[in-house]
Write a protein that holds these residues in place. Sequence first.
Motif, PDB file in Angstrom:
ATOM      1  N   GLN A 251       0.818  -1.209   0.000  1.00 26.66           N
ATOM      2  CA  GLN A 251       0.000   0.000   0.000  1.00 26.66           C
ATOM      3  C   GLN A 251       0.855   1.264   0.000  1.00 26.66           C
ATOM      4  OE1 GLN A 251      -3.412  -0.259  -0.397  1.00 26.66           O
ATOM      5  NE2 GLN A 251      -2.716  -2.367  -0.726  1.00 26.66           N
ATOM      6  N   THR A 252       1.994   1.204   0.704  1.00 27.85           N
ATOM      7  CA  THR A 252       2.954   2.315   0.732  1.00 27.85           C
ATOM      8  C   THR A 252       4.349   1.713   0.776  1.00 27.85           C
ATOM      9  OG1 THR A 252       3.257   2.530   3.136  1.00 27.85           O
ATOM     10  CG2 THR A 252       1.319   3.605   2.168  1.00 27.85           C
ATOM     11  N   TYR A 253       5.354   2.577   0.660  1.00 30.81           N
ATOM     12  CA  TYR A 253       6.740   2.145   0.815  1.00 30.81           C
ATOM     13  C   TYR A 253       7.337   2.681   2.121  1.00 30.81           C
ATOM     14  CZ  TYR A 253       6.525   0.835  -4.138  1.00 30.81           C
ATOM     15  OH  TYR A 253       6.197   0.264  -5.345  1.00 30.81           O
ATOM     16  N   ASP A 254       6.489   3.237   2.974  1.00 28.91           N
ATOM     17  CA  ASP A 254       6.984   3.878   4.192  1.00 28.91           C
ATOM     18  C   ASP A 254       7.497   2.868   5.212  1.00 28.91           C
ATOM     19  OD1 ASP A 254       6.139   6.160   2.966  1.00 28.91           O
ATOM     20  OD2 ASP A 254       4.333   6.420   4.176  1.00 28.91           O
ATOM     21  N   ASN A 255       6.886   1.701   5.270  1.00 29.85           N
ATOM     22  CA  ASN A 255       7.256   0.669   6.250  1.00 29.85           C
ATOM     23  C   ASN A 255       7.655  -0.586   5.486  1.00 29.85           C
ATOM     24  OD1 ASN A 255       7.560  -0.064   8.969  1.00 29.85           O
ATOM     25  ND2 ASN A 255       5.631  -1.181   8.946  1.00 29.85           N
ATOM     26  N   PHE A 256       8.618  -0.401   4.594  1.00 25.15           N
ATOM     27  CA  PHE A 256       8.885  -1.313   3.489  1.00 25.15           C
ATOM     28  C   PHE A 256       9.077  -2.770   3.901  1.00 25.15           C
ATOM     29  CE2 PHE A 256      11.436  -2.825  -0.174  1.00 25.15           C
ATOM     30  CZ  PHE A 256      10.570  -2.466  -1.185  1.00 25.15           C
TER      31      PHE A 256
ATOM     32  N   PHE B  67      10.134   8.766  -2.407  1.00 23.51           N
ATOM     33  CA  PHE B  67       9.774   8.014  -3.603  1.00 23.51           C
ATOM     34  C   PHE B  67       8.361   8.409  -4.029  1.00 23.51           C
ATOM     35  CE2 PHE B  67       8.111   4.549  -6.101  1.00 23.51           C
ATOM     36  CZ  PHE B  67       9.184   4.163  -6.880  1.00 23.51           C
ATOM     37  N   GLY B  68       8.238   8.892  -5.258  1.00 19.68           N
ATOM     38  CA  GLY B  68       6.942   9.333  -5.743  1.00 19.68           C
ATOM     39  C   GLY B  68       6.625  10.778  -5.414  1.00 19.68           C
ATOM     40  N   ASP B  69       7.477  11.431  -4.611  1.00 18.06           N
ATOM     41  CA  ASP B  69       7.283  12.848  -4.274  1.00 18.06           C
ATOM     42  C   ASP B  69       8.156  13.661  -5.228  1.00 18.06           C
ATOM     43  OD1 ASP B  69       7.274  15.417  -3.208  1.00 18.06           O
ATOM     44  OD2 ASP B  69       7.253  14.733  -1.132  1.00 18.06           O
ATOM     45  N   ALA B  70       7.568  14.081  -6.336  1.00 19.60           N
ATOM     46  CA  ALA B  70       8.339  14.732  -7.400  1.00 19.60           C
ATOM     47  C   ALA B  70       9.059  15.985  -6.907  1.00 19.60           C
ATOM     48  CB  ALA B  70       7.415  15.069  -8.566  1.00 19.60           C
ATOM     49  N   THR B  71       8.384  16.747  -6.070  1.00 23.77           N
ATOM     50  CA  THR B  71       8.977  17.998  -5.586  1.00 23.77           C
ATOM     51  C   THR B  71      10.202  17.731  -4.731  1.00 23.77           C
ATOM     52  OG1 THR B  71       6.817  19.094  -5.628  1.00 23.77           O
ATOM     53  CG2 THR B  71       8.541  20.095  -4.274  1.00 23.77           C
ATOM     54  N   ALA B  72      10.083  16.786  -3.801  1.00 22.73           N
ATOM     55  CA  ALA B  72      11.194  16.481  -2.896  1.00 22.73           C
ATOM     56  C   ALA B  72      12.412  15.973  -3.677  1.00 22.73           C
ATOM     57  CB  ALA B  72      10.760  15.448  -1.866  1.00 22.73           C
ATOM     58  N   VAL B  73      12.177  15.077  -4.636  1.00 21.30           N
ATOM     59  CA  VAL B  73      13.282  14.517  -5.416  1.00 21.30           C
ATOM     60  C   VAL B  73      13.922  15.593  -6.292  1.00 21.30           C
ATOM     61  CG1 VAL B  73      13.924  12.813  -7.176  1.00 21.30           C
ATOM     62  CG2 VAL B  73      12.279  12.209  -5.396  1.00 21.30           C
ATOM     63  N   ALA B  74      13.100  16.405  -6.949  1.00 21.16           N
ATOM     64  CA  ALA B  74      13.627  17.461  -7.816  1.00 21.16           C
ATOM     65  C   ALA B  74      14.452  18.465  -7.022  1.00 21.16           C
ATOM     66  CB  ALA B  74      12.479  18.166  -8.534  1.00 21.16           C
ATOM     67  N   GLU B  75      13.963  18.850  -5.849  1.00 22.34           N
ATOM     68  CA  GLU B  75      14.688  19.820  -5.021  1.00 22.34           C
ATOM     69  C   GLU B  75      16.019  19.265  -4.549  1.00 22.34           C
ATOM     70  OE1 GLU B  75      14.212  22.983  -4.244  1.00 22.34           O
ATOM     71  OE2 GLU B  75      12.469  23.087  -5.550  1.00 22.34           O
TER      72      GLU B  75
ATOM     73  N   PRO C 297      15.371   9.890   1.590  1.00 23.32           N
ATOM     74  CA  PRO C 297      14.420   9.146   2.428  1.00 23.32           C
ATOM     75  C   PRO C 297      13.421   8.384   1.569  1.00 23.32           C
ATOM     76  CG  PRO C 297      14.667  11.411   3.197  1.00 23.32           C
ATOM     77  CD  PRO C 297      15.377  11.333   1.878  1.00 23.32           C
ATOM     78  N   ALA C 298      13.025   7.188   2.023  1.00 23.67           N
ATOM     79  CA  ALA C 298      12.084   6.374   1.257  1.00 23.67           C
ATOM     80  C   ALA C 298      10.766   7.104   1.031  1.00 23.67           C
ATOM     81  CB  ALA C 298      11.832   5.050   1.977  1.00 23.67           C
TER      82      ALA C 298
ATOM     83  N   ASN D   3      19.072   7.408  -5.211  1.00 25.89           N
ATOM     84  CA  ASN D   3      18.346   6.258  -4.676  1.00 25.89           C
ATOM     85  C   ASN D   3      17.276   6.730  -3.696  1.00 25.89           C
ATOM     86  OD1 ASN D   3      17.437   3.835  -3.662  1.00 25.89           O
ATOM     87  ND2 ASN D   3      19.455   3.028  -3.162  1.00 25.89           N
ATOM     88  N   THR D   4      16.012   6.591  -4.101  1.00 24.92           N
ATOM     89  CA  THR D   4      14.905   7.033  -3.247  1.00 24.92           C
ATOM     90  C   THR D   4      14.360   5.923  -2.347  1.00 24.92           C
ATOM     91  OG1 THR D   4      13.443   6.636  -5.115  1.00 24.92           O
ATOM     92  CG2 THR D   4      14.146   8.916  -4.755  1.00 24.92           C
ATOM     93  N   VAL D   5      14.908   4.716  -2.468  1.00 26.28           N
ATOM     94  CA  VAL D   5      14.536   3.633  -1.547  1.00 26.28           C
ATOM     95  C   VAL D   5      15.829   2.985  -1.041  1.00 26.28           C
ATOM     96  CG1 VAL D   5      13.011   1.651  -1.161  1.00 26.28           C
ATOM     97  CG2 VAL D   5      12.500   3.246  -3.004  1.00 26.28           C
ATOM     98  N   PRO D   6      16.644   3.734  -0.306  1.00 22.31           N
ATOM     99  CA  PRO D   6      17.905   3.182   0.185  1.00 22.31           C
ATOM    100  C   PRO D   6      17.656   2.007   1.124  1.00 22.31           C
ATOM    101  CG  PRO D   6      17.415   5.283   1.254  1.00 22.31           C
ATOM    102  CD  PRO D   6      16.424   5.123   0.149  1.00 22.31           C
ATOM    103  N   GLY D   7      18.518   1.011   1.017  1.00 16.39           N
ATOM    104  CA  GLY D   7      18.366  -0.188   1.830  1.00 16.39           C
ATOM    105  C   GLY D   7      17.760  -1.342   1.078  1.00 16.39           C
ATOM    106  N   ALA D   8      17.028  -1.060   0.005  1.00 14.99           N
ATOM    107  CA  ALA D   8      16.484  -2.125  -0.834  1.00 14.99           C
ATOM    108  C   ALA D   8      17.635  -2.747  -1.618  1.00 14.99           C
ATOM    109  CB  ALA D   8      15.426  -1.579  -1.775  1.00 14.99           C
ATOM    110  N   ALA D   9      17.826  -4.049  -1.477  1.00 12.02           N
ATOM    111  CA  ALA D   9      19.023  -4.708  -2.005  1.00 12.02           C
ATOM    112  C   ALA D   9      19.184  -4.519  -3.507  1.00 12.02           C
ATOM    113  CB  ALA D   9      18.985  -6.199  -1.657  1.00 12.02           C
ATOM    114  N   ASN D  10      18.078  -4.636  -4.257  1.00 13.81           N
ATOM    115  CA  ASN D  10      18.195  -4.522  -5.708  1.00 13.81           C
ATOM    116  C   ASN D  10      18.582  -3.114  -6.137  1.00 13.81           C
ATOM    117  OD1 ASN D  10      15.573  -3.743  -4.800  1.00 13.81           O
ATOM    118  ND2 ASN D  10      14.761  -3.921  -6.876  1.00 13.81           N
ATOM    119  N   LEU D  11      18.096  -2.103  -5.424  1.00 14.01           N
ATOM    120  CA  LEU D  11      18.395  -0.720  -5.790  1.00 14.01           C
ATOM    121  C   LEU D  11      19.801  -0.330  -5.356  1.00 14.01           C
ATOM    122  CD1 LEU D  11      14.933   0.854  -4.957  1.00 14.01           C
ATOM    123  CD2 LEU D  11      15.730  -0.236  -7.071  1.00 14.01           C
TER     124      LEU D  11
END
Length: 324
Positions: free
Chosen positions: A68-73, A199-207, A195-196, A163-171
């Motif tokens: 449902q989310t990636y917050d508690n991956f 991910f999906g927060d265009a403004t945060a990633v762009a900034e 921070p995970a 990397n917007t999902v740090p800690g994920a092995a594949n990424l």
Amino acid sequence: MKGIKRLCAALLATTIVAFTVPSAMAANIAVVGGKNDDAFWNLIKKGIDDARLVVEANGGKVNYLRLQTYDNFAPDVVQLIQTAISQKVDGLVIPNWVPEGEDPAIKEAVAAGIKVILMNAGGIDKARELGAINYVGSDEYLAGVAGGEYFFKNGKKNVLCVNTVPGAANLEARCKGVIDGITKAGGTAKQLPLPATSFGDATAVAEAIKATLLQDATIDGLITISAGDADSAAIGIQQAGKTETTLLGTFDLNQSGLDRINAGTQGFAIDQQPYLQSLLAVTLLASAIDFGTDLPTSPVLTGPDIVDKLNIEATLTGVSKGAR
């Protein structure tokens, strides 16, 4: 004569009984995947939907369990594995994103008699370690190496892997591959972990990308771990005034990224062909459950394939058919 007929009838009946086999086991398969609003995982869903036609034709079923989310991956992925176990499925298709969290749950599934195929993340070594029957996907590290080499061949010497999902092995493997690939070629690279929740927060990633480019003027290449993040990166690069000097690449495809490649404002994308990952993983697993089949090929690799200006037209044809 009547005796001969009775004997023949008896022999025929015996033959029919002897060659009657029980019907194949109907596979009940669970697939664990990403969020509903994640474009990459919607391509995975199309592969699952197409594979479902085959599974259901043989009397089986496929249940797609999505985050449902990636917050508690990691805990959420483990909970989905536990859900599959509680449903007493016959087969499980699962990405091994966070081994330290998922490994015990996957081993529990195998111990419960569930056949497992790792898909998208994990690799064949991890599949063998956990008792899975195969791995279907890309080798993320090798894909990253290919990206790093591509940057260097195109004149870029200092690359940032976002990397917007740090800690994920594949990424993590993707970024490590990029760093190793360009470093061995003679350039340099580093990872920018965000921070995970970004991910999906265009403004945060762009900034974040804009700020990093303005702080380090030597960065001339940037790669994101997802196609959605590349959309954000394109904005950040533009806002930093670096569009002409910073080569943008990404892992995976989406329409806006392909449009940028076609227009010349994005250099390339590394495609792992997610549609094939789920289509092959589900049908191979169902066949193994229903009919006892196996493949001598392991892993089953679906990438990497670099899409750039040279092959964009062929790729767009695949997109138009919903498979890329």
